[in-house]
Motif scaffolding. Structure first.
Motif, PDB file in Angstrom:
ATOM      1  N   THR A  18       0.728  -1.232  -0.053  1.00 42.62           N
ATOM      2  CA  THR A  18       0.007   0.145   0.018  1.00 42.62           C
ATOM      3  C   THR A  18       0.956   1.191   0.179  1.00 42.62           C
ATOM      4  O   THR A  18       0.505   2.463  -0.594  1.00 42.62           O
ATOM      5  CB  THR A  18      -0.936   0.089   1.243  1.00 42.62           C
ATOM      6  N   PHE A  19       2.181   1.360   0.556  1.00 36.92           N
ATOM      7  CA  PHE A  19       3.085   2.210   0.515  1.00 36.92           C
ATOM      8  C   PHE A  19       3.551   2.709  -0.939  1.00 36.92           C
ATOM      9  O   PHE A  19       3.410   3.757  -1.304  1.00 36.92           O
ATOM     10  CB  PHE A  19       4.254   2.210   1.349  1.00 36.92           C
ATOM     11  N   PHE A  20       3.779   1.575  -1.593  1.00 39.02           N
ATOM     12  CA  PHE A  20       4.033   1.617  -3.037  1.00 39.02           C
ATOM     13  C   PHE A  20       2.913   1.969  -4.145  1.00 39.02           C
ATOM     14  O   PHE A  20       3.326   3.018  -4.942  1.00 39.02           O
ATOM     15  CB  PHE A  20       4.673   0.325  -3.443  1.00 39.02           C
ATOM     16  N   LEU A  21       1.915   1.672  -3.880  1.00 39.48           N
ATOM     17  CA  LEU A  21       0.772   2.095  -4.308  1.00 39.48           C
ATOM     18  C   LEU A  21       0.427   3.537  -4.262  1.00 39.48           C
ATOM     19  O   LEU A  21       0.019   4.302  -5.159  1.00 39.48           O
ATOM     20  CB  LEU A  21      -0.601   1.414  -3.885  1.00 39.48           C
ATOM     21  N   VAL A  23      -1.558  12.639  16.463  1.00 39.47           N
ATOM     22  CA  VAL A  23      -1.833  11.975  17.885  1.00 39.47           C
ATOM     23  C   VAL A  23      -2.044  10.473  17.453  1.00 39.47           C
ATOM     24  O   VAL A  23      -1.382   9.586  18.153  1.00 39.47           O
ATOM     25  CB  VAL A  23      -2.997  12.604  18.522  1.00 39.47           C
ATOM     26  N   LEU A  24      -2.731  10.112  16.548  1.00 40.03           N
ATOM     27  CA  LEU A  24      -2.919   8.771  16.561  1.00 40.03           C
ATOM     28  C   LEU A  24      -1.813   7.977  15.950  1.00 40.03           C
ATOM     29  O   LEU A  24      -1.641   6.786  16.404  1.00 40.03           O
ATOM     30  CB  LEU A  24      -4.141   8.630  15.400  1.00 40.03           C
ATOM     31  N   ALA A  25      -0.887   8.540  15.018  1.00 42.65           N
ATOM     32  CA  ALA A  25       0.333   8.040  14.592  1.00 42.65           C
ATOM     33  C   ALA A  25       1.306   7.625  15.883  1.00 42.65           C
ATOM     34  O   ALA A  25       2.017   6.542  16.116  1.00 42.65           O
ATOM     35  CB  ALA A  25       1.034   8.983  13.644  1.00 42.65           C
ATOM     36  N   ALA A  38       3.259   4.290  10.358  1.00 39.80           N
ATOM     37  CA  ALA A  38       4.231   5.079   9.303  1.00 39.80           C
ATOM     38  C   ALA A  38       3.200   5.577   8.311  1.00 39.80           C
ATOM     39  O   ALA A  38       3.201   6.506   7.784  1.00 39.80           O
ATOM     40  CB  ALA A  38       5.132   4.256   8.739  1.00 39.80           C
ATOM     41  N   GLU A  39       2.260   4.816   8.098  1.00 39.93           N
ATOM     42  CA  GLU A  39       1.202   4.986   7.203  1.00 39.93           C
ATOM     43  C   GLU A  39       0.148   6.228   7.639  1.00 39.93           C
ATOM     44  O   GLU A  39       0.130   6.946   6.678  1.00 39.93           O
ATOM     45  CB  GLU A  39       0.314   3.908   6.746  1.00 39.93           C
ATOM     46  N   GLU A  74       9.435   4.009   3.634  1.00 37.11           N
ATOM     47  CA  GLU A  74       8.788   3.380   4.420  1.00 37.11           C
ATOM     48  C   GLU A  74       8.259   1.874   4.066  1.00 37.11           C
ATOM     49  O   GLU A  74       8.313   1.132   4.794  1.00 37.11           O
ATOM     50  CB  GLU A  74       7.627   3.971   4.900  1.00 37.11           C
ATOM     51  N   GLY A  75       7.916   1.921   2.534  1.00 37.81           N
ATOM     52  CA  GLY A  75       7.436   0.504   2.116  1.00 37.81           C
ATOM     53  C   GLY A  75       8.505  -0.353   2.096  1.00 37.81           C
ATOM     54  O   GLY A  75       8.264  -1.511   2.335  1.00 37.81           O
ATOM     55  N   LYS A  76       9.627   0.076   1.721  1.00 33.10           N
ATOM     56  CA  LYS A  76      10.776  -0.865   1.673  1.00 33.10           C
ATOM     57  C   LYS A  76      11.037  -1.261   2.878  1.00 33.10           C
ATOM     58  O   LYS A  76      11.409  -2.637   3.349  1.00 33.10           O
ATOM     59  CB  LYS A  76      12.153  -0.182   0.975  1.00 33.10           C
ATOM     60  N   GLU A  77      11.113  -0.568   3.970  1.00 35.25           N
ATOM     61  CA  GLU A  77      11.504  -1.048   5.383  1.00 35.25           C
ATOM     62  C   GLU A  77      10.355  -2.211   5.787  1.00 35.25           C
ATOM     63  O   GLU A  77      10.675  -3.014   6.659  1.00 35.25           O
ATOM     64  CB  GLU A  77      11.625  -0.050   6.448  1.00 35.25           C
ATOM     65  N   ALA A  78       9.140  -1.727   5.578  1.00 32.96           N
ATOM     66  CA  ALA A  78       7.997  -2.519   5.977  1.00 32.96           C
ATOM     67  C   ALA A  78       8.329  -4.154   5.115  1.00 32.96           C
ATOM     68  O   ALA A  78       7.719  -5.063   5.804  1.00 32.96           O
ATOM     69  CB  ALA A  78       6.715  -2.033   5.537  1.00 32.96           C
ATOM     70  N   TRP A  79       8.572  -3.974   3.972  1.00 32.25           N
ATOM     71  CA  TRP A  79       8.580  -5.182   3.121  1.00 32.25           C
ATOM     72  C   TRP A  79       9.705  -6.185   3.876  1.00 32.25           C
ATOM     73  O   TRP A  79       9.418  -7.024   3.760  1.00 32.25           O
ATOM     74  CB  TRP A  79       8.887  -4.778   1.664  1.00 32.25           C
ATOM     75  N   GLU A  80      10.927  -5.585   4.195  1.00 31.35           N
ATOM     76  CA  GLU A  80      11.763  -6.115   4.702  1.00 31.35           C
ATOM     77  C   GLU A  80      11.802  -6.348   6.178  1.00 31.35           C
ATOM     78  O   GLU A  80      12.680  -7.203   6.981  1.00 31.35           O
ATOM     79  CB  GLU A  80      13.201  -5.418   4.434  1.00 31.35           C
ATOM     80  N   GLY A  81      10.628  -5.877   7.084  1.00 29.55           N
ATOM     81  CA  GLY A  81      10.677  -6.193   8.178  1.00 29.55           C
ATOM     82  C   GLY A  81      11.450  -5.439   9.150  1.00 29.55           C
ATOM     83  O   GLY A  81      12.176  -5.960  10.282  1.00 29.55           O
TER      84      GLY A  81
END
Length: 225
Positions: free
Chosen positions: A94-97, A135-137, A157-158, A199-206
């Motif tokens: 979804t980050f990449f999208l 605040v939510l983040a 992050a999103e 952020e998407g790359k970091e999420a993909w790689e955990g």
């Protein structure tokens, strides 16, 4: 996926439930925000605001994915590593999208000569997002760091990206009125797209769990409690 950082079972459950509630709140808020943004954007002819509404929808999808996994943990008592890994990569997608969409809109705005316009309801909506979303983040991030949980941190992050988009969209509308420089909004969009890809790359790689100042290490997708 979740390191749990030495927490006992009751604390893990409490934090997981908090993470689930935050994901549910994100979905509820973004559905309302997205519908309002798309409607107001179409009525005012503001393409950037329509794009902001679409971003709210993308963020809702990510929050739904995270919420489903957290609910699954609460039902079964422990995470399913395979499903957690798949879910994290879906959230990363979804980050990449989002990055692709923001880049497309930025290029279209630059080449098409589109200029922002003003709308009081739009300004109110964007200011509300700028107030609520940080605040939510922050709440999500605290829970994610406490659990050492990449899914919750990806959701946080999103949400931070939503804050940046709110600021960018609002600044584009207001700065154009002051300077006439219509390129400012798409330029900011490109910066946000780069952040989303990172952020998407970091999420993909955990690799989203960062040192929080207490000496904790980065937690990868294969780490377990």
């Amino acid at each position: 996926m979740s390191a749990n950082r030495g927490l006992d079972a009751s604390e893990v459950e409490r934090l997981t439930r908090r993470g689930l509630r935050l994901a549910q709140l994100t979905v509820a808020y973004n559905v309302v925000e997205g519908a309002a943004a798309i409607t107001l954007g179409l009525l005012a002819g503001l393409v950037s605001v329509v794009g902001f509404g679409i971003d709210s929808g993308i963020e809702s999808i990510a929050a739904v994915l995270v919420g489903l996994r957290l609910a699954g943990r609460l039902r079964h008592g422990e995470p399913d590593e395979r499903k957690e890994r798949i879910t994290l990569r879906l959230v990363a997608a979804t980050f990449f999208l989002l990055a692709g969409y923001v880049t497309f809109e930025g290029v279209r705005s630059l080449t098409g000569g589109e200029t922002p316009a003003t709308s009081t309801p739009v300004v109110v909506l964007l200011v509300a997002s700028i107030v609520v979303m940080p605040v939510l983040a922050a709440m999500k991030r605290r829970v994610g760091l406490a659990l050492g949980d990449n899914l919750i941190l990806a959701d946080a992050a999103e949400t931070r990206i939503c804050v940046l988009l709110s600021i960018s969209t609002l600044a584009g509308v207001l700065l154009f009125q002051l300077t006439g420089a219509a390129w400012l909004d798409p330029a900011a969009a490109f910066v946000i797209a780069a952040f989303a890809i990172h952020e998407g790359k970091e999420a993909w790689e955990g690799e989203l769990v960062e040192d929080d100042g207490d000496g904790d290490d980065v937690v990868g997708v294969g780490d377990r409690a």
